[in-house]
Design a protein around this motif. Structure first.
Motif, PDB file in Angstrom:
ATOM      1  N   MET A  42      49.867  29.721  42.033  1.00  0.00           N
ATOM      2  CA  MET A  42      49.141  30.823  42.661  1.00  0.00           C
ATOM      3  C   MET A  42      50.062  31.978  43.053  1.00  0.00           C
ATOM      4  SD  MET A  42      45.895  30.582  42.571  1.00  0.00           S
ATOM      5  CE  MET A  42      45.424  31.810  43.804  1.00  0.00           C
ATOM      6  N   ASP A  43      51.352  31.818  42.830  1.00  0.00           N
ATOM      7  CA  ASP A  43      52.301  32.913  43.057  1.00  0.00           C
ATOM      8  C   ASP A  43      52.025  34.000  42.012  1.00  0.00           C
ATOM      9  OD1 ASP A  43      54.450  34.648  43.319  1.00  0.00           O
ATOM     10  OD2 ASP A  43      55.983  33.088  43.261  1.00  0.00           O
ATOM     11  N   GLU A  44      51.772  35.220  42.479  1.00  0.00           N
ATOM     12  CA  GLU A  44      51.444  36.296  41.554  1.00  0.00           C
ATOM     13  C   GLU A  44      52.588  36.687  40.643  1.00  0.00           C
ATOM     14  OE1 GLU A  44      50.425  39.819  43.668  1.00  0.00           O
ATOM     15  OE2 GLU A  44      52.225  39.794  44.917  1.00  0.00           O
ATOM     16  N   ARG A  45      53.791  36.224  40.921  1.00  0.00           N
ATOM     17  CA  ARG A  45      54.918  36.509  40.037  1.00  0.00           C
ATOM     18  C   ARG A  45      55.154  35.387  39.038  1.00  0.00           C
ATOM     19  NH1 ARG A  45      55.699  39.285  44.568  1.00  0.00           N
ATOM     20  NH2 ARG A  45      56.475  41.427  44.334  1.00  0.00           N
ATOM     21  N   VAL A  46      54.383  34.327  39.148  1.00  0.00           N
ATOM     22  CA  VAL A  46      54.412  33.258  38.152  1.00  0.00           C
ATOM     23  C   VAL A  46      53.245  33.443  37.185  1.00  0.00           C
ATOM     24  CG1 VAL A  46      54.218  30.761  37.774  1.00  0.00           C
ATOM     25  CG2 VAL A  46      55.603  31.644  39.669  1.00  0.00           C
ATOM     26  N   ILE A  47      52.035  33.482  37.710  1.00  0.00           N
ATOM     27  CA  ILE A  47      50.865  33.851  36.916  1.00  0.00           C
ATOM     28  C   ILE A  47      50.372  35.184  37.459  1.00  0.00           C
ATOM     29  CG2 ILE A  47      48.508  33.240  36.262  1.00  0.00           C
ATOM     30  CD1 ILE A  47      49.275  30.331  36.366  1.00  0.00           C
ATOM     31  N   ASP A  48      50.653  36.227  36.717  1.00  0.00           N
ATOM     32  CA  ASP A  48      50.502  37.588  37.232  1.00  0.00           C
ATOM     33  C   ASP A  48      49.131  38.188  36.931  1.00  0.00           C
ATOM     34  OD1 ASP A  48      51.422  37.379  34.592  1.00  0.00           O
ATOM     35  OD2 ASP A  48      52.023  39.476  34.559  1.00  0.00           O
ATOM     36  N   TYR A  49      48.076  37.408  37.150  1.00  0.00           N
ATOM     37  CA  TYR A  49      46.720  37.928  37.034  1.00  0.00           C
ATOM     38  C   TYR A  49      46.246  38.393  38.413  1.00  0.00           C
ATOM     39  CZ  TYR A  49      46.525  35.234  32.628  1.00  0.00           C
ATOM     40  OH  TYR A  49      46.757  34.722  31.376  1.00  0.00           O
ATOM     41  N   ARG A  50      45.179  39.174  38.437  1.00  0.00           N
ATOM     42  CA  ARG A  50      44.554  39.504  39.713  1.00  0.00           C
ATOM     43  C   ARG A  50      44.143  38.207  40.395  1.00  0.00           C
ATOM     44  NH1 ARG A  50      39.790  43.511  38.403  1.00  0.00           N
ATOM     45  NH2 ARG A  50      39.363  43.048  40.605  1.00  0.00           N
ATOM     46  N   TRP A  51      44.115  38.222  41.753  1.00  0.00           N
ATOM     47  CA  TRP A  51      43.930  36.984  42.515  1.00  0.00           C
ATOM     48  C   TRP A  51      42.711  36.210  42.051  1.00  0.00           C
ATOM     49  CZ3 TRP A  51      40.334  34.448  45.372  1.00  0.00           C
ATOM     50  CH2 TRP A  51      40.797  33.343  46.100  1.00  0.00           C
ATOM     51  N   ILE A  52      41.601  36.858  41.861  1.00  0.00           N
ATOM     52  CA  ILE A  52      40.374  36.146  41.507  1.00  0.00           C
ATOM     53  C   ILE A  52      40.502  35.437  40.171  1.00  0.00           C
ATOM     54  CG2 ILE A  52      39.335  38.227  40.490  1.00  0.00           C
ATOM     55  CD1 ILE A  52      37.520  35.317  42.305  1.00  0.00           C
ATOM     56  N   PHE A  53      41.127  36.080  39.199  1.00  0.00           N
ATOM     57  CA  PHE A  53      41.291  35.457  37.881  1.00  0.00           C
ATOM     58  C   PHE A  53      42.356  34.351  37.936  1.00  0.00           C
ATOM     59  CE2 PHE A  53      39.764  39.794  36.719  1.00  0.00           C
ATOM     60  CZ  PHE A  53      38.530  39.403  36.243  1.00  0.00           C
ATOM     61  N   ARG A  54      43.386  34.591  38.748  1.00  0.00           N
ATOM     62  CA  ARG A  54      44.418  33.565  38.923  1.00  0.00           C
ATOM     63  C   ARG A  54      43.812  32.319  39.556  1.00  0.00           C
ATOM     64  NH1 ARG A  54      47.596  36.599  41.304  1.00  0.00           N
ATOM     65  NH2 ARG A  54      47.631  35.885  43.484  1.00  0.00           N
ATOM     66  N   ALA A  55      42.988  32.526  40.581  1.00  0.00           N
ATOM     67  CA  ALA A  55      42.350  31.402  41.262  1.00  0.00           C
ATOM     68  C   ALA A  55      41.405  30.652  40.324  1.00  0.00           C
ATOM     69  CB  ALA A  55      41.596  31.900  42.489  1.00  0.00           C
ATOM     70  N   LEU A  56      40.656  31.389  39.510  1.00  0.00           N
ATOM     71  CA  LEU A  56      39.747  30.739  38.563  1.00  0.00           C
ATOM     72  C   LEU A  56      40.526  29.880  37.566  1.00  0.00           C
ATOM     73  CD1 LEU A  56      37.215  33.647  37.840  1.00  0.00           C
ATOM     74  CD2 LEU A  56      36.704  31.465  38.973  1.00  0.00           C
ATOM     75  N   LEU A  57      41.647  30.416  37.092  1.00  0.00           N
ATOM     76  CA  LEU A  57      42.463  29.686  36.127  1.00  0.00           C
ATOM     77  C   LEU A  57      43.137  28.480  36.759  1.00  0.00           C
ATOM     78  CD1 LEU A  57      43.888  29.358  33.377  1.00  0.00           C
ATOM     79  CD2 LEU A  57      45.635  30.952  34.211  1.00  0.00           C
ATOM     80  N   VAL A  58      43.813  28.720  37.891  1.00  0.00           N
ATOM     81  CA  VAL A  58      44.606  27.660  38.519  1.00  0.00           C
ATOM     82  C   VAL A  58      43.712  26.620  39.185  1.00  0.00           C
ATOM     83  CG1 VAL A  58      46.330  27.135  40.286  1.00  0.00           C
ATOM     84  CG2 VAL A  58      46.607  29.158  38.831  1.00  0.00           C
ATOM     85  N   ARG A  59      42.856  27.078  40.099  1.00  0.00           N
ATOM     86  CA  ARG A  59      42.056  26.139  40.886  1.00  0.00           C
ATOM     87  C   ARG A  59      40.797  25.677  40.160  1.00  0.00           C
ATOM     88  NH1 ARG A  59      43.139  29.546  46.503  1.00  0.00           N
ATOM     89  NH2 ARG A  59      45.302  28.795  46.757  1.00  0.00           N
ATOM     90  N   GLY A  60      40.341  26.512  39.229  1.00  0.00           N
ATOM     91  CA  GLY A  60      39.134  26.132  38.511  1.00  0.00           C
ATOM     92  C   GLY A  60      39.384  25.323  37.260  1.00  0.00           C
ATOM     93  N   ILE A  61      40.597  25.445  36.690  1.00  0.00           N
ATOM     94  CA  ILE A  61      40.882  24.751  35.428  1.00  0.00           C
ATOM     95  C   ILE A  61      42.129  23.861  35.525  1.00  0.00           C
ATOM     96  CG2 ILE A  61      41.404  25.051  32.978  1.00  0.00           C
ATOM     97  CD1 ILE A  61      39.868  27.682  33.052  1.00  0.00           C
ATOM     98  N   ILE A  62      43.291  24.496  35.756  1.00  0.00           N
ATOM     99  CA  ILE A  62      44.561  23.766  35.689  1.00  0.00           C
ATOM    100  C   ILE A  62      44.626  22.614  36.686  1.00  0.00           C
ATOM    101  CG2 ILE A  62      47.063  23.952  35.972  1.00  0.00           C
ATOM    102  CD1 ILE A  62      46.871  26.813  34.936  1.00  0.00           C
ATOM    103  N   LEU A  63      44.248  22.867  37.937  1.00  0.00           N
ATOM    104  CA  LEU A  63      44.386  21.834  38.970  1.00  0.00           C
ATOM    105  C   LEU A  63      43.339  20.733  38.862  1.00  0.00           C
ATOM    106  CD1 LEU A  63      45.422  23.868  42.142  1.00  0.00           C
ATOM    107  CD2 LEU A  63      46.850  22.715  40.445  1.00  0.00           C
TER     108      LEU A  63
END
Length: 353
Positions: A42-63
């Motif tokens: 969820m660090d924006e410098r690791v996955i540099d998407y806007r927060w909502i898209f980062r959260a969807l990817l990380v918390r909605g899929i990866i995790l």
């Protein structure tokens, strides 16, 4: 307003060193691994998407699936004392402490002990001037930059009276190159067809995002000595490290390989990819391979499992015969001497205010 230090105050202030590494889960329990991956990804410098898209990817899929797989991977490298990366960093701290006359603490960018904890321990000892050492040879948005940004955020919020000097990437410093080359030379097998340098990968867009000069094109500019983007270009710095080391080792360029590992998702990452390289080089006659991971100074999951286990399986399955992983610098005495030298340089700068 933040405190301004005079030269006399700098001389009288107590100094300390904070060594910062990547971090690790508290244990191999899926819950702990999930907590660690959430903070990391969820660090924006690791996955540099806007927060909502980062959260969807990380918390909605990866995790949803990755923590269980990663937990199994961590179990293969975990030691009786815990995470190898944490254990090694603690060994470095103890060895360095014996060589310097200022307090030395450690902090991790993700999980514990945190950067805030490390600064707090130094502050509790009366330290007001800290040399912070991000333990990454090359500069990247997802390594050096995020460490500095996090440390500054913590400093401004919790420790406004503390001054921090940051050690810059040392990928081309002679003392580091000599140290790395000597370490590799001692561990190289007698007979090898190629020495592969596998660096952690980053998305191509990170290279452009970290280039304020806007002169990088990810093509021929990495090989030009005068390109102004080099101080921010991770790819260039990886190739420069490799070039300098093989020069010290007196190896022909055709006997060396550079690749990039650990890509995530479907975005374009810098190439060539390590896994694909390991699967193709046996067909080109490279049957005896030595491999080293110079983006890391401490062995961790990405070296001990991804390369030493998975990478070995990929190479042998593709027709390779001998696979030799060369460990990181870890707590070698010569590496501790390099750390001491780089830290002492920054400690001296406090007197030049």
């Amino acid at each position: 307003m933040e405190k301004q230090f005079s030269k006399s105050e700098a001389r009288n202030s107590k100094k300390g060193i904070l060594l910062v590494n990547l971090g690790s889960p508290k244990s191999t329990d899926v819950k702990d691994v999930k907590e660690y991956l959430d903070e990391f990804l969820m660090d924006e410098r690791v996955i540099d998407y806007r927060w909502i898209f980062r959260a969807l990817l990380v918390r909605g899929i990866i995790l949803k699936t990755r923590p269980a797989k990663s937990a199994e991977a961590y179990k293969t490298v975990w030691t009786d004392k815990g995470s190898p990366l944490i254990v090694i960093t603690e060994k470095i701290q103890k060895k360095l402490q014996k060589l310097v006359d200022v307090p030395v603490e450690i902090g991790m960018r993700y999980a514990e002990p945190s950067i805030e904890n490390g600064i707090q321990r130094l502050a509790d000892k009366g330290v007001s001037e800290i040399v912070l050492f991000p333990l990454y040879p090359q500069y990247a948005m997802s390594t050096t930059e995020t460490v500095i940004e996090k440390a500054e955020e913590v400093r401004k919020k919790k420790f406004p009276g503390v001054k921090i000097n940051y050690i810059q990437p040392f990928y081309n410093r002679d003392i580091y190159i000599d140290c790395l080359a000597e370490s590799i030379k001692e561990k190289l097998p007698e007979n090898f067809d190629a020495l592969q340098f596998s660096y952690h990968g980053v998305p191509e867009r990170h290279i452009y995002k970290t280039d304020p000069t806007k002169t990088c094109n990810l093509n021929d500019c990495c090989s030009r000595d005068d390109n102004p983007s080099h101080q921010f270009c991770y790819r260039h710095q990886c190739y420069k490290t490799t070039e300098s080391v093989i020069e010290r080792l007196n190896l022909p360029k055709e006997k060396t390989i550079v690749s990039f590992q650990s890509r995530l998702g479907k975005d374009k990452w810098i190439e060539p990819y390590t896994d694909e390289t390991l699967e193709t080089i046996p067909k080109k006659g490279i049957k005896n391979l030595a491999i080293v991971c110079p983006a890391f100074v401490s062995d961790c999951l990405e070296t001990l499992e991804e390369i030493s286990v998975e990478g070995k399986e990929e190479f042998l399955h593709a027709g390779g015969e001998n696979f030799h992983y060369i460990p990181c610098l870890n707590d070698e005495d010569r590496w501790i001497d390099v750390i001491r030298t780089l830290c002492e340089e920054k400690l001296d700068e406090f007197y030049l205010v």
